[in-house]
Design an enzyme around this catalytic site. Structure first.
Site, short mmCIF file in Angstrom:
data_model
loop_
_atom_site.label_atom_id
_atom_site.label_comp_id
_atom_site.label_asym_id
_atom_site.label_seq_id
_atom_site.Cartn_x
_atom_site.Cartn_y
_atom_site.Cartn_z
N ALA A 56 -41.93 43.26 100.77
CA ALA A 56 -40.78 42.58 101.36
C ALA A 56 -40.64 41.14 100.86
O ALA A 56 -39.53 40.66 100.64
CB ALA A 56 -40.88 42.59 102.88
N GLU A 57 -41.75 40.46 100.70
CA GLU A 57 -41.72 39.05 100.34
C GLU A 57 -41.38 38.81 98.88
O GLU A 57 -40.59 37.93 98.56
CB GLU A 57 -43.07 38.39 100.67
CG GLU A 57 -43.35 38.23 102.14
CD GLU A 57 -42.54 37.14 102.82
OE1 GLU A 57 -41.84 36.37 102.12
OE2 GLU A 57 -42.59 37.06 104.05
N SER A 58 -42.03 39.54 97.97
CA SER A 58 -41.90 39.21 96.55
C SER A 58 -41.69 40.41 95.63
O SER A 58 -41.56 40.22 94.42
CB SER A 58 -43.16 38.49 96.08
OG SER A 58 -44.27 39.40 96.09
#
Length: 187
Positions: A56-58
């Site tokens: 989700a983040e990167s």
């Protein structure tokens, strides 16, 4: 009720441990998988949860930079990096080590996977200011729902998520019930 570090895993309604989500899904092979597994285990966090956060983040990009200044696989903000002694936020080992240590801290502080994820996204203060509930920010609610769906498996998917409202998802406590680590306190 006491929760041991190793017990911070999702359980379905029958009390069985949920699968490790993204870490065991086909097509999720990442050159960072051994690093993620090692750091997750070192910090007592389910590797599947760490994989879901990183996705989700990167999207597994160590050079990812957000418009708000978060950097690396786990999108560390400068203050979080300093807090955990990280000098180079793009260095995968340092980034994942600090990110999983921070996730562990949040799991211990909030005793709830959804609240820990909300704090990871919006900050610990935002969760506390909203009475230890997921803040009413569309971005944060969507973030928590997305990671829980990615982390969980079909046997523990929460009740259907409320319809989309403009900029994000609207979640209720019932939507998150199957992800509770401890029984919710009744008021």
């Amino acid at each position: 009720m006491s929760i041991q570090r190793s017990e911070y895993v999702l359980q379905n309604s029958e009390g069985r441990r949920a699968g490790s989500g993204a870490a065991r899904r086909p097509g999720v092979a990442s050159p960072f998988a051994p690093l993620i597994e090692r750091q997750a285990r070192a910090n007592g966090v389910d590797p599947g949860l760490v994989h879901a956060v990183i996705r989700a983040e990167s999207a597994y990009r160590p050079d990812a930079v957000s418009p708000k200044g978060a950097v690396g696989l786990m999108q560390l903000m400068p203050a979080t990096a300093r807090r955990f002694g990280v000098v180079d936020r793009e260095h995968p080992e340092s980034n994942v080590s600090a990110g999983t240590a921070y996730l562990r801290l949040l799991l211990d502080r909030f005793d709830s996977v959804p609240l820990a994820l909300a704090a990871y996204n919006a900050g610990e203060g935002a969760v506390m200011r909203h009475g230890n509930q997921i803040p009413p920010y569309a971005e944060t609610r969507g973030y928590v729902a997305r990671i829980l769906r990615d982390y969980g498996d079909a046997s523990i998917t929460p009740a259907p998520v409320s319809p989309l409202y403009g900029a994000g998802l609207r979640l209720t406590d019932d939507d998150l019930a199957s992800y509770r680590l401890i029984p919710a306190r009744r008021r």
